[in-house]
Design an enzyme around this catalytic site. Structure first.
Site, PDB file in Angstrom:
ATOM      1  CG  HIS A 149     -12.734  -5.875 -51.792  1.00 40.55           C
ATOM      2  ND1 HIS A 149     -12.481  -6.561 -50.630  1.00 40.55           N
ATOM      3  CD2 HIS A 149     -13.816  -5.092 -51.543  1.00 40.55           C
ATOM      4  CE1 HIS A 149     -13.378  -6.233 -49.714  1.00 40.55           C
ATOM      5  NE2 HIS A 149     -14.210  -5.335 -50.242  1.00 40.55           N
ATOM      6  CG  HIS A 189     -20.630  -3.319 -46.343  1.00 40.60           C
ATOM      7  ND1 HIS A 189     -20.630  -3.691 -47.662  1.00 40.60           N
ATOM      8  CD2 HIS A 189     -21.905  -3.491 -45.914  1.00 40.60           C
ATOM      9  CE1 HIS A 189     -21.853  -4.074 -48.014  1.00 40.60           C
ATOM     10  NE2 HIS A 189     -22.645  -3.954 -46.974  1.00 40.60           N
ATOM     11  CG  ASP A 239     -15.272  -4.948 -45.928  1.00 42.60           C
ATOM     12  OD1 ASP A 239     -16.368  -4.358 -45.847  1.00 42.60           O
ATOM     13  OD2 ASP A 239     -14.859  -5.468 -46.985  1.00 42.60           O
ATOM     14  CG  HIS A 240     -15.312  -0.532 -47.200  1.00 46.80           C
ATOM     15  ND1 HIS A 240     -14.695  -0.066 -48.335  1.00 46.80           N
ATOM     16  CD2 HIS A 240     -15.633  -1.832 -47.447  1.00 46.80           C
ATOM     17  CE1 HIS A 240     -14.657  -1.038 -49.238  1.00 46.80           C
ATOM     18  NE2 HIS A 240     -15.223  -2.117 -48.718  1.00 46.80           N
ATOM     19  CG  HIS A 288     -19.850   0.782 -48.781  1.00 46.66           C
ATOM     20  ND1 HIS A 288     -18.558   0.897 -49.270  1.00 46.66           N
ATOM     21  CD2 HIS A 288     -20.036  -0.542 -48.536  1.00 46.66           C
ATOM     22  CE1 HIS A 288     -18.011  -0.311 -49.333  1.00 46.66           C
ATOM     23  NE2 HIS A 288     -18.886  -1.196 -48.869  1.00 46.66           N
ATOM     24  CG  HIS A 334     -21.639  -3.031 -52.391  1.00 52.10           C
ATOM     25  ND1 HIS A 334     -21.447  -4.387 -52.472  1.00 52.10           N
ATOM     26  CD2 HIS A 334     -20.961  -2.614 -51.290  1.00 52.10           C
ATOM     27  CE1 HIS A 334     -20.686  -4.778 -51.450  1.00 52.10           C
ATOM     28  NE2 HIS A 334     -20.367  -3.721 -50.720  1.00 52.10           N
ATOM     29  CG  ASP A 384     -16.752  -2.863 -51.576  1.00 52.86           C
ATOM     30  OD1 ASP A 384     -15.568  -2.603 -51.857  1.00 52.86           O
ATOM     31  OD2 ASP A 384     -17.084  -3.472 -50.535  1.00 52.86           O
TER      32      ASP A 384
HETATM   33 ZN   LIG Z   1     -18.963  -3.393 -49.109  1.00 51.33          ZN
END
Ligand SMILES: [Zn+2]
Length: 255
Positions: A171, A58, A60-61, A56, A114, A133
């Site tokens: 995570h 985001h 942090d990915h 996805h 998400h 996530d």
């Molecule tokens: Zn995410």
């Protein structure tokens, strides 16, 4: 030959994971929170990055992707929400598509909720699923762009995978998730057992990931919204499962 994986920490509480095909030498990174830990994990294993599978959009990915692509010239596979946002995507995929990493074959599963276009990768022959996530050990992702109903449908798709499927998520939230889950199902014996096991793993500084679908089904409240006792336990007996799920998710947001 069976696939090999390497799991490692990134940023504050993200996981990075590599998927390696020993037959061809192909190696994929699932998401890339940051480049340096991915490179270190590759180096430790003596593997070379050939593919990058994104779940996805985001940051942090995805933040590590440009540097890794520049260094390794790896192919970047991602859902449309990522191709719309970034120029680094080579192949846009959605449910029904297959993704090959060397000779390993993964199925793409749409798992929105998400984010609106989140996808997961399921490598059937190796009993591995990379779920970003969407699903966490004893938890699930926040419903940020989709609706609770959408997220519940996505989680049911993952729940339908074979019990022996190993789940790699984005995570390390397991202990906090367990604390919350015990407020929903205080008498769940599988959850109690998982709590003891996870506390032991964390005390030994070991990851609680991967988890297994069969285990999650017994203890993860977000996969259990259609069990009458779970609904009744939160005062929602007889209500539709998506509503029960929405209530559990709302309680977690406030927890
Ligand atoms: Zn995410």
């Amino acid at each position: 030959m069976p696939a090999q994986t390497s799991l490692f920490r990134c940023l504050k509480d993200n996981y990075g994971v590599l998927l390696h095909d020993p037959e061809t030498g192909a190696t994929a990174s699932i998401d890339a929170p940051e480049a340096a830990p991915v490179e270190a994990a590759l180096k430790a294993k003596g593997w070379k990055l050939t593919d990058l599978l994104v779940t996805h959009h985001h940051a942090d990915h995805t933040d590590g992707i440009p540097a890794l692509k520049q260094k390794y010239g790896c192919r970047v596979v991602a859902p449309a929400e990522v191709s719309r946002k970034y120029a680094f995507v080579d192949e846009t995929v959605c449910e029904g598509d297959k993704v090959k990493v060397g000779n390993l074959v993964g199925n793409v599963i749409d798992t929105p909720g998400h984010t609106a276009g989140h996808i997961s990768y399921w490598f059937h022959d190796d009993s591995l699923a990379f779920v970003g996530d969407t699903l966490f050990s004893i938890g699930c992702g926040r419903v940020i762009e989709g609706t609770p109903e959408m997220m519940w449908t996505s989680l049911k798709k993952l729940r339908d995978l074979p019990d022996s499927t190993e789940i790699y998520c984005g995570h390390e939230y397991t202990l906090a998730n367990i604390k919350f889950a015990q407020t929903i199902e205080p008498a769940n014996a599988a959850l109690k057992a998982r709590a003891a096991e996870a506390a032991d793993e964390v005390a030994k500084r070991r990851p609680t990931i991967p988890t297994m679908i069969g285990e999650e089904k017994k203890a993860n409240p977000f996969l259990r919204a259609d069990i009458p006792e779970v609904a009744a336990g939160i005062g929602m007996g007889g209500r539709p499962a998506a509503e029960v799920f929405a209530e559990i998710r709302a309680r977690k947001n406030r927890f």
